[in-house]
Write an enzyme that holds these catalytic residues in place. Structure first.
Site, short mmCIF file in Angstrom:
data_model
loop_
_atom_site.label_atom_id
_atom_site.label_comp_id
_atom_site.label_asym_id
_atom_site.label_seq_id
_atom_site.Cartn_x
_atom_site.Cartn_y
_atom_site.Cartn_z
N ASP A 61 1.52 7.11 2.06
CA ASP A 61 2.12 8.29 1.42
C ASP A 61 3.24 8.80 2.34
O ASP A 61 3.07 9.79 3.06
CB ASP A 61 1.07 9.39 1.23
N GLU A 113 -11.60 3.38 5.73
CA GLU A 113 -10.64 4.26 6.39
C GLU A 113 -11.45 5.39 7.05
O GLU A 113 -11.63 5.40 8.25
CB GLU A 113 -9.64 4.84 5.39
N HIS A 132 0.86 -1.19 0.00
CA HIS A 132 0.00 0.00 0.00
C HIS A 132 0.89 1.24 0.00
O HIS A 132 1.21 1.80 1.04
CB HIS A 132 -0.91 -0.02 1.23
N HIS A 169 -9.61 0.97 -1.70
CA HIS A 169 -9.57 1.62 -0.40
C HIS A 169 -10.99 1.59 0.16
O HIS A 169 -11.94 2.02 -0.51
CB HIS A 169 -9.12 3.07 -0.54
#
Length: 358
Positions: free
Chosen positions: A284, A205, A22, A202
Site C-alpha cells: 500500500d 504477516e 503485491h 495473505h
C-alpha cells in the site's frame, strides 16, 4: 551505508526490470488524488487539506492502518474514480521500470457502501487496458476477499466476480489477519479454483506460521502474500521451497507496521538464502512511503544486499507471476542481460558480501 553507495543501489534498481505482484489499488490512493476526488464527489473528509491527510497516515499496527485505509476509500463512488486511481498507480510504476503488474482490488470495501461491483471493476479494467496500450505494461487483476467479513459475504462477491471470469486472473485474501485464519474461507476458495482462477492469500504477516500451512494445504494457493513468519518453521520452509511457492514480501510495509523492529533486521536475505522464491513489493505505497524502487533500494541499503540478491528478487517476481512461461523467460533473459551489462557496479564492500548466518 554511504550516500554514494545508496545512489549506486538506486541507479541499479531503477534500470532493473521488475514485476509487482503485491499491490492493493486502494492502498495506492495518494492524498492529493483523494482530496481531488472528494471535492469532485462532494464528500467531506475530516481533513482541511492534503497536508492534514498526510499527517493522518500515522499508525502503529495493521488494524490502525486498515481503519484509515477504509476511510480513504469512502470517496470512491464512480467509474471515473476507480479509473483515476488505477491510472495514477500505473503511470507511477511505469516510470520505475515495472513491466508487469498483478494488482489486488477489494470489491467488498465498495459494495458495502452501495457502490455496484460493475462500477468498481469496469473503471479499473479500463485503466489496465489503457496501461497496455499507452504504457506497454502488461497487467492482471486479482479480486480479494476481505477476511474480517464472513465467508458468506465472500461467496456473494464470488458470484459477482464470476461475470468477469475472463478479466480476473485470480483471487486473494486480505484485511485483518489475526483471528481470521485461511481455513475460514475454504469453500469460497474451492469455488474460485473450480472457476479456473489462480489463488493467493495473505498469511504469516501478523498471523502465525500455521496460517501459511492452512493457505497452502487447505486453500491450495499458488502464492503466499507476505509469509515472513515461515522462518519459524523449518518444515514449512522446506515445503514452500519444494513447491516453489512465491512469497510476495513488502519491506516498507513490514517496517511501517512493525512486522520487523527495524528495516535492517528484515528477513529477506534469509528467505533468499533458504532457497525461497521471495520478492519485494509495495503493498500500500501511498500509506507506507514508497513504490517498488523505494522498497528495493531501502531494503537493499538497510540489509547490505549484493547486486545478485537484488536481481534475484526481480527474477522471482517474474517466475512467481501468473504470466505464460514464454513471457517469464523473456523477462528473465532481460534481467540476466541487465546484470551482465552492469557487472562493473560494486554495490557492497567485500566485507559485507555474505548471507546472514542462519
Amino acid at each position: 551505508m554511504s550516500e554514494q553507495n545508496h545512489a549506486t543501489i538506486s541507479a541499479f534498481v531503477t534500470g532493473l526490470p521488475k514485476a509487482e505482484l503485491h499491490l492493493h489499488l486502494e492502498g495506492s490512493f495518494e492524498p492529493e488524488l483523494m482530496f481531488e476526488i472528494s471535492k469532485r464527489n462532494r464528500i467531506d473528509l475530516p481533513y482541511e487539506n492534503v497536508e492534514e491527510i498526510k499527517a493522518a497516515y500515522s499508525f502503529k499496527n495493521l488494524q490502525e492502518f486498515l481503519d484509515i485505509y477504509y476511510a480513504g476509500a469512502s470517496v470512491l463512488l464512480k467509474k471515473q474514480d476507480f479509473y483515476d486511481l488505477a491510472w495514477a498507480y500505473l503511470e507511477k510504476v511505469a516510470s520505475e521500470n515495472v513491466r508487469h503488474v498483478e494488482v489486488f482490488f477489494d470489491p467488498q470495501t465498495h459494495t458495502h457502501r452501495g457502490v455496484p461491483f460493475d462500477v468498481v471493476i469496469e473503471g479499473i479494467l479500463d485503466a489496465l487496458n489503457d496501461g497496455k496500450k499507452k504504457l506497454g505494461m502488461s497487467s492482471y487483476l486479482i479480486m480479494s476477499y476481505l477476511r474480517h467479513l464472513d465467508e458468506g459475504d465472500a461467496i456473494k462477491i464470488f458470484h459477482e466476480g464470476i461475470k468477469y471470469r475472463d478479466e480476473i486472473v485470480g483471487v486473494g485474501l486480505d484485511s485483518s489477519e489475526l483471528g481470521n485464519p485461511p481455513s475460514k474461507f475454504a469453500e469460497v476458495f474451492e469455488l474460485s479454483k473450480e472457476a479456473g482462477w489462480k489463488l493467493c492469500a495473505h498469511a504469516g504477516e501478523e498471523g502465525p506460521s500455521e496460517y501459511i500451512w492452512e493457505a497452502i494445504d487447505l486453500l491450495k494457493v499458488d502464492r503466499i502474500d507476505h509469509g515472513n513468519r515461515c522462518l519459524e518453521d523449518e518444515k514449512l520452509i522446506a515445503e514452500l521451497s519444494k513447491r516453489e511457492i512465491g512469497l510476495t514480501i513488502c519491506p516498507l510495509s513490514n517496517d511501517k507496521l512493525q512486522v520487523v523492529k527495524d528495516l535492517s533486521e528484515h528477513p529477506m536475505r534469509k528467505l533468499l538464502a533458504k532457497g525461497l522464491k521471495a520478492s519485494a513489493h509495495s503493498d500500500d505505497p501511498a500509506y507506507f512511503g514508497g513504490y517498488m524502487n523505494a522498497n528495493y533500494t531501502h531494503l537493499a541499503a538497510a540489509t547490505e544486499m549484493t547486486r545478485n540478491e537484488i536481481a534475484m528478487m526481480a527474477k522471482h517476481s517474474f517466475e512467481t507471476s501468473f504470466l505464460p512461461v514464454e513471457e517469464k523467460a523473456k523477462y528473465l533473459d532481460e534481467i540476466e542481460g541487465y546484470v551482465a551489462s552492469n557487472s562493473y557496479l560494486e554495490i557492497m564492500p567485500p566485507k559485507t558480501r555474505q548471507i546472514f548466518s542462519l
